[in-house]
Design an enzyme around this catalytic site. Structure first.
Site, PDB file in Angstrom:
ATOM      1  N   PRO A   2       0.835  -1.235   0.234  1.00  0.00           N
ATOM      2  CA  PRO A   2       0.052  -0.139  -0.444  1.00  0.00           C
ATOM      3  C   PRO A   2       1.083   1.231  -0.334  1.00  0.00           C
ATOM      4  O   PRO A   2       1.641   0.937   0.756  1.00  0.00           O
ATOM      5  CB  PRO A   2      -0.688   0.086   1.645  1.00  0.00           C
ATOM      6  CG  PRO A   2      -0.615  -1.814   2.174  1.00  0.00           C
ATOM      7  CD  PRO A   2       0.572  -1.719   1.506  1.00  0.00           C
ATOM      8  N   GLU A   3       0.700   2.026  -0.880  1.00  0.00           N
ATOM      9  CA  GLU A   3       1.267   3.226  -0.615  1.00  0.00           C
ATOM     10  C   GLU A   3       1.323   4.567   0.127  1.00  0.00           C
ATOM     11  O   GLU A   3      -1.072   4.594   0.371  1.00  0.00           O
ATOM     12  CB  GLU A   3       1.455   3.794  -2.588  1.00  0.00           C
ATOM     13  CG  GLU A   3       2.621   2.851  -3.330  1.00  0.00           C
ATOM     14  CD  GLU A   3       3.983   3.277  -3.164  1.00  0.00           C
ATOM     15  OE1 GLU A   3       4.102   4.030  -2.216  1.00  0.00           O
ATOM     16  OE2 GLU A   3       4.631   2.660  -3.502  1.00  0.00           O
TER      17      GLU A   3
END
Ligand SMILES: [Zn+2]
Length: 281
Positions: A2-3
């Protein structure tokens, strides 16, 4: 993995379900995730009210009525569901099984929040709220890319005398917190800066543009529900929504959206950079 935009989207999904509510019951179904749970984790949460759900870089930070903060990291595959629904519009190809539901929060008002993490690189920690600056993950972190502190003037100071390529400088967490590889490529393209250019050699007007484009690319991804690159290239080809909006990222050989020359790929400090040699100087 996840960014930052996805973490922010998760924060926005958790906030209404958790803020102002007490933890009625906390269940941990293992002793550890990436790290062991803190001592007496359940007891320290049960009865506590979550006053505010914040975020620092890619950490969720829930400030509790007890003077402690619940720090949560999604790791590679961590995800929350709120009463059976997941915040954000993500597509993930794996890790949905119930056997990976490791933590359950039953909140005041009856909302159940479940943390599922197939690969268990995520973790949860409790830390004194007034000592959060000492938390190892936060020490030395630069400003948030969507904060007012992050500006052309700030970049001019941070890049002063830096003889590293701007791409590497932007991935340095001490310069800006939580900005991932994808967003650096996109923001450099949008601001017309060659990723190989030395950070200290970029003019102030270009840095102003860069700060604006960094913020815009992150905010657009948040608006689109985050971006998920973790499952990219899996056989079933499930892709995050925002990927369709990338202008250069993972577009090697495809025409530049501005000049139609082929997008190039280059490896810098072990990470792929995508850029247009004609538009980015
Ligand atoms: Zn171009």
């Amino acid at each position: 993995m996840p960014e930052l935009p996805e973490v922010e989207t998760v924060r926005r999904g958790l906030a209404p379900a958790m803020e102002g509510k007490r933890f009625l019951h906390v269940e941990t179904r293992r002793k550890d995730l990436r790290f062991p749970f803190p001592a007496k984790f359940n007891q320290r949460l049960e009865g506590a009210r979550l006053n505010h759900m914040g975020r620092r870089a890619k950490y969720l930070v829930g400030e509790l009525s007890t003077g402690e903060a619940l720090i949560m990291h999604l790791g590679m595959t961590g995800r929350f569901t709120v009463a059976g629904k997941r915040p954000g519009k993500f597509h993930h190809a794996h890790g949905e099984e119930e056997k990976h539901d490791h933590v359950v929060f039953d909140m005041q008002g009856g909302t159940r929040i479940t943390f599922n993490d197939a690969r268990r690189f995520g973790f949860m920690e409790l830390w004194k709220t007034d000592e959060l600056g000492e938390y190892p993950g936060f020490k030395g972190l630069g400003p948030e890319p969507i904060s007012n502190e992050f500006s052309g003037a700030y970049l001019e100071e941070a890049f002063d005398g830096k003889k590293t390529p701007v791409k590497a400088a932007l991935l340095d967490q001490r310069v800006v917190a939580g900005l991932g590889n994808i967003y650096v490529s996109e923001a450099l393209f949008r601001s017309g800066i060659n990723p190989k250019k030395l950070a200290g050699a970029i003019r102030r007007d270009k840095l102003e543009k860069l700060a604006v484009e960094v913020r815009k690319v992150i905010e657009e991804a948040i608006a689109a529900g985050g971006s998920t690159i973790s499952d990219f290239g899996t056989p079933d080809g499930e892709l995050g929504y925002f990927q369709h909006r990338f202008r250069v990222y993972d577009k090697e050989g495809k025409p530049c959206p501005t000049c139609a020359k082929p997008i190039r790929r280059l490896v810098q400090s072990g990470r792929s950079t995508f850029y247009c040699a004609a538009c980015q100087r």
